[in-house]
Design an enzyme around this catalytic site. Structure first.
Site, mmCIF file in Angstrom:
data_model
loop_
_atom_site.group_PDB
_atom_site.id
_atom_site.type_symbol
_atom_site.label_atom_id
_atom_site.label_comp_id
_atom_site.label_asym_id
_atom_site.label_seq_id
_atom_site.Cartn_x
_atom_site.Cartn_y
_atom_site.Cartn_z
ATOM 1 N N HIS A 169 0.790 -1.233 0.000
ATOM 2 C CA HIS A 169 0.000 0.000 0.000
ATOM 3 C C HIS A 169 0.822 1.283 0.000
ATOM 4 O O HIS A 169 0.267 2.371 -0.122
ATOM 5 C CB HIS A 169 -0.927 0.046 1.222
ATOM 6 C CG HIS A 169 -0.210 0.404 2.491
ATOM 7 N ND1 HIS A 169 0.510 -0.499 3.211
ATOM 8 C CD2 HIS A 169 -0.084 1.587 3.145
ATOM 9 C CE1 HIS A 169 1.039 0.104 4.263
ATOM 10 N NE2 HIS A 169 0.697 1.366 4.250
HETATM 11 C C1 UD1 Z 1 -2.074 6.014 5.232
HETATM 12 C C2 UD1 Z 1 -0.797 6.648 5.773
HETATM 13 C C3 UD1 Z 1 0.333 5.610 5.744
HETATM 14 C C4 UD1 Z 1 -0.074 4.339 6.473
HETATM 15 C C5 UD1 Z 1 -1.393 3.835 5.934
HETATM 16 C C6 UD1 Z 1 -1.871 2.660 6.746
HETATM 17 C C7 UD1 Z 1 -0.518 9.052 5.323
HETATM 18 C C8 UD1 Z 1 0.186 10.050 4.489
HETATM 19 N N1 UD1 Z 1 -0.363 7.781 4.953
HETATM 20 O O1 UD1 Z 1 -1.843 5.681 3.885
HETATM 21 O O2 UD1 Z 1 1.475 6.153 6.384
HETATM 22 O O3 UD1 Z 1 0.919 3.379 6.272
HETATM 23 O O4 UD1 Z 1 -2.388 4.867 6.012
HETATM 24 O O5 UD1 Z 1 -2.760 1.851 6.044
HETATM 25 O O6 UD1 Z 1 -1.181 9.399 6.272
HETATM 26 N N2 UD1 Z 1 -9.284 4.633 1.263
HETATM 27 C C9 UD1 Z 1 -10.517 4.030 1.158
HETATM 28 N N3 UD1 Z 1 -11.064 3.532 2.304
HETATM 29 C C10 UD1 Z 1 -10.452 3.598 3.511
HETATM 30 C C11 UD1 Z 1 -9.188 4.186 3.586
HETATM 31 C C12 UD1 Z 1 -8.612 4.709 2.459
HETATM 32 O O7 UD1 Z 1 -11.104 3.969 0.091
HETATM 33 O O8 UD1 Z 1 -11.022 3.137 4.519
HETATM 34 C C13 UD1 Z 1 -8.699 5.250 0.074
HETATM 35 C C14 UD1 Z 1 -8.710 6.783 0.243
HETATM 36 O O9 UD1 Z 1 -9.901 7.324 -0.179
HETATM 37 C C15 UD1 Z 1 -7.550 7.213 -0.593
HETATM 38 C C16 UD1 Z 1 -6.594 6.015 -0.493
HETATM 39 O O10 UD1 Z 1 -7.340 4.907 -0.027
HETATM 40 O O11 UD1 Z 1 -7.907 7.377 -1.919
HETATM 41 C C17 UD1 Z 1 -5.423 6.298 0.391
HETATM 42 O O12 UD1 Z 1 -5.847 6.602 1.727
HETATM 43 P P1 UD1 Z 1 -4.935 7.575 2.658
HETATM 44 O O13 UD1 Z 1 -5.478 7.545 4.031
HETATM 45 O O14 UD1 Z 1 -4.770 8.880 1.997
HETATM 46 O O15 UD1 Z 1 -3.507 6.922 2.613
HETATM 47 P P2 UD1 Z 1 -3.033 5.430 2.888
HETATM 48 O O16 UD1 Z 1 -2.413 4.914 1.641
HETATM 49 O O17 UD1 Z 1 -4.133 4.658 3.499
HETATM 50 N N1 UDP Z 2 -3.602 -5.227 9.066
HETATM 51 C C1 UDP Z 2 -4.873 -5.727 9.283
HETATM 52 N N2 UDP Z 2 -5.609 -6.146 8.201
HETATM 53 C C2 UDP Z 2 -5.120 -6.086 6.926
HETATM 54 C C3 UDP Z 2 -3.809 -5.574 6.730
HETATM 55 C C4 UDP Z 2 -3.084 -5.139 7.821
HETATM 56 O O1 UDP Z 2 -5.338 -5.816 10.421
HETATM 57 O O2 UDP Z 2 -5.837 -6.465 5.998
HETATM 58 C C5 UDP Z 2 -2.828 -4.759 10.232
HETATM 59 C C6 UDP Z 2 -1.450 -5.350 10.342
HETATM 60 O O3 UDP Z 2 -1.481 -6.599 10.968
HETATM 61 C C7 UDP Z 2 -0.731 -4.277 11.134
HETATM 62 C C8 UDP Z 2 -1.356 -2.996 10.648
HETATM 63 O O4 UDP Z 2 -2.608 -3.367 10.077
HETATM 64 O O5 UDP Z 2 -1.015 -4.425 12.519
HETATM 65 C C9 UDP Z 2 -0.463 -2.397 9.616
HETATM 66 O O6 UDP Z 2 -1.126 -1.412 8.936
HETATM 67 P P1 UDP Z 2 -0.676 -0.910 7.491
HETATM 68 O O7 UDP Z 2 0.136 -1.932 6.803
HETATM 69 O O8 UDP Z 2 -1.912 -0.434 6.837
HETATM 70 O O9 UDP Z 2 0.168 0.393 7.852
HETATM 71 P P2 UDP Z 2 1.696 0.669 8.228
HETATM 72 O O10 UDP Z 2 2.068 -0.189 9.387
HETATM 73 O O11 UDP Z 2 2.512 0.408 7.015
HETATM 74 O O12 UDP Z 2 1.685 2.123 8.541
#
Ligand code: UD1
Ligand code: UDP
Length: 356
Positions: free
Chosen positions: A204
């Site tokens: 991601h």
């Molecule tokens: C964010 C964090 C990243 C973290 C990740 C965990 C920032 C800059 N990035 O990245 O550090 O590792 O969360 O997962 O804060 N979306 C959905 N549904 C959801 C969530 C997101 O559709 O429930 C879509 C959003 O609309 C957007 C995209 O996913 O288009 C990215 O979401 P965003 O929260 O901006 O960044 P992440 O890639 O999730």
């Molecule tokens: N995780 C989860 N379900 C999923 C993928 C990840 O519960 O489908 C959990 C994972 O075990 C970890 C956390 O989410 O505890 C990590 O989140 P993510 O990879 O989104 O973010 P990051 O740690 O890179 O910021």
């Protein structure tokens, strides 16, 4: 009574906050107000964690997600400022390195409310990562800096934090607390029809998903591993789902929707290898004794690479393939001591009370 305002918004923050919130509930003289920014909002990216992990329902629920980084962070900043003015916390508590983290820390600092940062001091030394910008700025405005590792403490020392009137403390990693606390609750994903033996993958990071060449290389590598080595089970992050569709790529592995934490713990426990670009999942592989191949150029968790538990392969197709083949099925020696052994959250709460 010390009043803490906790800011969360993204999936890993729910998991981290679950164990600290528990420790706050068990302590005297401290109460918590929970603010959810809305950054993650799908049921299986947010609500499922509140249900499974017994996190109190947020006292304040914002609905801010999507948009550019500046727009998201700016909207959060304005709303969190209002919440601070209304609820008058003695301290704001933030986790990790997301836009929600930075917005919470900045809003508090501008109102002269002290900030505690859980996961302080982590660095990738790659300023093109939004997370690196968020964590550096958050550390700069925090006065209680809770470091998960010795490396994190050293990073802050190198930035001159030892000379500042703030507290830098190595407390361990709250994600280890969560993994240890909830491991026995693990359950297989419902309806996943999973193969007996598999590789667990997650993907991601913006640096991979938003770069067409990197994303193509990774997708090709995962497809080939799934065909030739072992089935790849991948709970697909909504960001990645969107960008793969936009690029017209075909990810031909065992795709499932994002899963809850208990299901994720089961997948970690039953897989033969972890392939990921997640921060949290790199450590969880280690907690479960599984080798990890990390599709990034840097990691904040360098001790895992040094221990031989984790290999960095970037987004190079051949490196991903070779490393997956090499590490598949290997057993990694667990060393709980690296991450505090499961007591990080109680240490954090004790220190917050001590420095109130
Ligand atoms: C964010 C964090 C990243 C973290 C990740 C965990 C920032 C800059 N990035 O990245 O550090 O590792 O969360 O997962 O804060 N979306 C959905 N549904 C959801 C969530 C997101 O559709 O429930 C879509 C959003 O609309 C957007 C995209 O996913 O288009 C990215 O979401 P965003 O929260 O901006 O960044 P992440 O890639 O999730
Ligand atoms: N995780 C989860 N379900 C999923 C993928 C990840 O519960 O489908 C959990 C994972 O075990 C970890 C956390 O989410 O505890 C990590 O989140 P993510 O990879 O989104 O973010 P990051 O740690 O890179 O910021």
């Amino acid at each position: 009574m010390q009043r803490i305002l906790t800011i969360i918004g993204a999936r890993p923050q729910f998991i981290k906050a679950s164990v600290v919130s528990r420790a706050i509930q068990q302590a005297d003289g401290i109460e918590e107000i929970l603010l959810h920014t809305g950054q993650h909002f799908d049921t299986n990216m947010s609500e499922v964690f509140f249900d499974q992990l017994g996190i109190p329902r947020p006292d304040i629920q914002l609905d801010i997600h999507g948009g550019s980084h500046g727009e998201m962070t700016g909207l959060m900043l304005a709303e969190i400022e209002q919440s601070i003015l209304t609820h008058k916390p003695d301290r704001v508590l933030v986790y990790g390195d997301t836009n929600s983290t930075l917005a919470g820390a900045l809003a508090a600092a501008k109102l002269h409310v002290p900030v505690a940062h859980v996961e302080a001091g982590l660095r990738s030394f790659n300023m093109r990562m939004p997370e690196e910008v968020n964590r550096i700025l958050t550390d700069q405005v925090s006065d209680l800096l809770f470091c998960p590792t010795e490396t994190a403490v050293k990073n802050l020392e190198a930035e001159g934090f030892a000379q500042k009137p703030v507290k830098v403390m190595q407390v361990g990693d709250v994600m280890q607390d969560a993994a240890l606390l909830f491991a026995k609750r693990s359950v297989p994903p419902v309806g996943g029809n999973l193969p007996d033996r598999f590789i667990l993958a997650t993907l991601h990071r913006a640096e991979n998903t938003d770069d067409a060449e990197r994303l193509t290389n990774i997708v090709q590598a995962l497809n080939q591993i799934h065909q030739e080595k072992a089935p790849v089970v991948l709970p697909l992050h909504p960001r990645t789902r969107k960008l793969i569709a936009q690029q017209g790529l075909s990810l031909n592995v065992h795709l499932i929707d994002p899963v809850g934490y208990f299901e994720m713990l089961w997948l970690l426990d039953h897989c033969d290898l972890v392939l990921t670009d997640s921060g949290g999942v790199q450590k969880e592989a280690f907690f479960f004794g599984k080798p990890c191949v990390t599709m990034r150029d840097q990691t904040e968790w360098v001790e895992l690479v040094e221990a031989g538990a984790n290999q960095l392969v970037g987004a190079c197709k051949n490196k991903i393939l070779d490393s997956a083949k090499h590490h598949y099925g290997r057993i990694v020696e667990d060393a709980h001591a690296l991450y505090g052994g499961g007591a990080a959250s109680s240490r954090i709460v004790k220190k917050i009370i001590e420095f109130s």
